[in-house]
Motif scaffolding. Structure first.
Motif, PDB file in Angstrom:
ATOM      1  N   PHE A   6      -7.971   6.842   5.118  1.00 32.78           N
ATOM      2  CA  PHE A   6      -7.190   6.159   6.145  1.00 32.78           C
ATOM      3  C   PHE A   6      -8.073   5.227   6.968  1.00 32.78           C
ATOM      4  N   ALA A  37      -7.373   1.226   7.198  1.00 34.11           N
ATOM      5  CA  ALA A  37      -7.248   0.528   8.484  1.00 34.11           C
ATOM      6  C   ALA A  37      -8.255  -0.616   8.577  1.00 34.11           C
ATOM      7  N   LEU A  67      -7.099  -3.496   6.277  1.00 36.63           N
ATOM      8  CA  LEU A  67      -5.951  -4.168   6.864  1.00 36.63           C
ATOM      9  C   LEU A  67      -6.390  -5.083   8.003  1.00 36.63           C
ATOM     10  N   ALA A  68      -7.229  -4.573   8.876  1.00 38.73           N
ATOM     11  CA  ALA A  68      -7.722  -5.375  10.000  1.00 38.73           C
ATOM     12  C   ALA A  68      -8.560  -6.561   9.519  1.00 38.73           C
ATOM     13  N   TYR A 102      -1.685  -2.248   3.469  1.00 41.07           N
ATOM     14  CA  TYR A 102      -0.503  -1.770   4.179  1.00 41.07           C
ATOM     15  C   TYR A 102       0.295  -0.791   3.316  1.00 41.07           C
ATOM     16  N   ARG A 161      -1.332   2.446   3.468  1.00 40.04           N
ATOM     17  CA  ARG A 161      -1.126   3.072   4.772  1.00 40.04           C
ATOM     18  C   ARG A 161       0.191   3.831   4.817  1.00 40.04           C
ATOM     19  N   ARG A 202       0.319   7.531   4.276  1.00 43.52           N
ATOM     20  CA  ARG A 202      -0.199   8.420   5.316  1.00 43.52           C
ATOM     21  C   ARG A 202       0.936   9.119   6.066  1.00 43.52           C
TER      22      ARG A 202
END
Length: 120
Positions: A56, A60, A63-64, A91, A94, A97
């Motif tokens: 995760f 993240a 994605l950022a 995404y 994600r 999750r």
């Protein structure tokens, strides 16, 4: 999730203005953007099953990075395409999750959690 799908509203003008993509190219890029979420779903599911916290964190970060680098490296169609694919792949991963956050078999109530845990 709404913000993610709202991205279509902002990505199209970006693709028109910065790499100066035409309507056909924009359509293909947005289709690829949406479809790669499926790939991310499978990749994310496999990674999250093995090492959920590390996976995760990586999701993240990807994605950022994809979103932050779009104005920097997305000045050409190829760069924009690669970053859009990375964005939606991350995404899609994600999204895997969510079930992990909503179920904890060690809890005395059978693992169910409240609606407050719908957003990781």
């Amino acid at each position: 999730m709404l913000a993610h799908f709202g991205a279509y509203t902002y990505v199209r003008p970006f693709l028109e203005a910065v790499p100066q993509a035409g309507p056909g190219t924009i359509t293909a890029l947005l289709l690829a953007y949406g479809a790669t979420g499926i790939l991310g779903d499978f990749l994310g599911g496999a990674a999250l099953a093995r090492r959920p916290h590390a996976a995760f964190g990586a999701i993240a970060a990807l994605l950022a990075a994809a979103i932050a680098l779009l104005p920097v490296l997305g000045d050409g169609t190829v760069g924009a395409a690669l970053l859009l694919v990375l964005w939606d792949t991350a995404y899609g991963a994600r999204a895997r999750r969510l079930p992990l956050d909503r179920h904890d078999p060690g809890r005395s109530d059978g693992g169910a959690r409240g609606a407050g845990h719908l957003v990781p």
